[in-house]
Design an enzyme around this catalytic site. Structure first.
Site, PDB file in Angstrom:
ATOM      1  CB  SER A 127      -0.922   0.024   1.225  1.00 21.02           C
ATOM      2  OG  SER A 127      -1.844  -1.025   1.169  1.00 21.02           O
ATOM      3  CD  GLU A 338     -26.549  -1.878  21.904  1.00 24.22           C
ATOM      4  OE1 GLU A 338     -27.620  -2.501  22.128  1.00 24.22           O
ATOM      5  OE2 GLU A 338     -26.278  -1.385  20.797  1.00 24.22           O
ATOM      6  CD  GLU A 365      -4.707  -8.873   4.411  1.00 27.44           C
ATOM      7  OE1 GLU A 365      -5.000  -9.749   3.574  1.00 27.44           O
ATOM      8  OE2 GLU A 365      -3.953  -9.069   5.372  1.00 27.44           O
TER       9      GLU A 365
END
Length: 386
Positions: A127, A338, A365
């Protein structure tokens, strides 16, 4: 009949090893590592010493010679405790080791697989700022010298393990005029001049390093070309398809870890109106729903892993596993917070960390949109008659 989620003895052995490893080595340091945003070096050393960093590597190179399914199971199990440790292991095993093992010359395998098996962490450097989802818009260049060696110039970002890695699989364009067909893969040692410019501060998986790297005239010997010159894009595509199964494993393990903690709490600790919260029907329905979704994600995960292991076409299945795994992880972690109420919202509990860690599953990815695009493209190909 037995469940398709029953595995052979080797896989179950690795699961057992990792379960103990989580309890004895990882769990005591999770909170500290998250706060300090780095993985303790002792954990990396312990991963190597326990044999978890060379799962598929043949025994002749110091590895376990185990299956891809075993590698995936390890990633899933580690993520139940700490997704940061899980992704460190995943990138090293399913991306770096796989690249070196599948495409390395005899010289590369003999030189680097023993190091990657024993003490040298690996990173996958693809990247760049302009090359994320459009993975082949690389600006990093590899200039070929008169003696056949290469000089790499450019930068990479979002590199997992970047801060600790000593061996990098690097993709650079050696012939930009050819577009993606000029992309070539190299095995590069950090000591040759790879610089860690920055370590990103992140929402989740904070202990896992995500680094910006600089390659300033880094000279790479010609024998360190990985695979065929000019076909690095093929290596990247194959590795990323396989890597998506690894991320699906990480997300499935994360979901299970959050679920285990929260469900234990509502059935054993938290009481309201004279009974445990988990005994209320409204809560039980939610628990049943999430349990079913985790099971579905796990089935997708191991379906993709087994097709890949058998040598079949698994691109669609890998994309589905990653897509659903990331969605289930995010939903489960949110529900876990929660279910535990105010306690779940505090940093005294693990579920808020799982909640932060889960978000990355939809991003790295291959984003969720890229997975949907991949799945849709393959479905279109399947159903188009012309």
């Amino acid at each position: 009949m037995t469940s398709i989620l029953e595995f052979d003895e080797d896989v179950e052995m690795f699961r057992s090893v990792v379960s103990r490893f989580n309890a004895e080595v990882v769990a005591p340091q999770v909170e500290k590592m998250d706060e300090e945003e780095h993985i303790d070096p002792s954990i990396i050393s312990a991963l190597f010493e326990t044999g978890l960093m060379a799962v598929e590597t043949p025994e002749e190179y110091g590895g376990a010679g185990a299956s891809f399914t075993a590698a995936v199971a390890i990633v899933e199990e580690l993520a139940k405790c700490d997704p940061s440790v899980s992704v460190l292991n995943d990138v090293h095993n399913t991306l770096v080791n796989t690249c070196v093992r599948k495409w390395g010359s005899d010289y590369i395998k003999e030189t680097y697989l023993p190091q990657l098996s024993t003490d040298k962490l690996g990173a996958f450097a693809l990247s760049e700022p302009s090359a994320g989802s459009d993975a082949f818009a690389l600006r990093t260049r590899a200039r070929k010298m008169s003696d056949g060696d290469f000089v790499i110039e450019g930068g990479k970002m979002w590199i997992t393990n970047g801060a600790e890695a000593e061996i990098f699989v690097v993709f650079a364009n050696a012939e930009p005029e050819k577009g993606y067909r000029g992309i070539t893969a190299f095995v590069v040692e950090k000591s040759w001049g790879v610089k860690v410019v920055k370590k990103e501060k992140k929402l989740g998986i904070r202990a896992s390093s995500t680094a910006v790297l600089a390659f300033d005239e880094v000279r790479v010997p010609k024998q360190n070309v990985l695979g065929i010159y000019g076909q690095g894009y093929k290596i990247a595509i194959e590795c990323l398809n396989e890597g998506r199964i690894g991320i699906a494993a990480q997300m499935t393990g994360l979901a299970q870890g959050a679920f285990d903690r929260a469900v234990s709490y509502v059935f054993n600790d938290r009481q309201q109106f004279g009974k445990y919260v988990g005994e209320f029907q409204g809560m039980q329905f939610q628990i049943a729903q999430i349990a079913s979704e985790i099971e579905a994600a796990r089935l997708l995960l191991y379906n993709a892993a087994r097709i890949k292991e058998a040598g079949g076409e698994f691109v669609k299945e890998a994309a589905m596993a990653k897509l659903i795994g990331s969605q289930v992880a995010e939903k489960t972690a949110s529900k876990a917070v929660e279910w535990m109420g105010g306690v779940g919202f505090t940093r005294d509990e693990t579920v808020e960390k799982f909640y932060r860690d889960a978000k990355i599953g939809a991003i790295y990815e291959g984003t969720s949109n890229i997975q949907l695009q991949t799945i849709a493209r393959l479905i279109q190909k399947q159903y188009t008659l012309r």
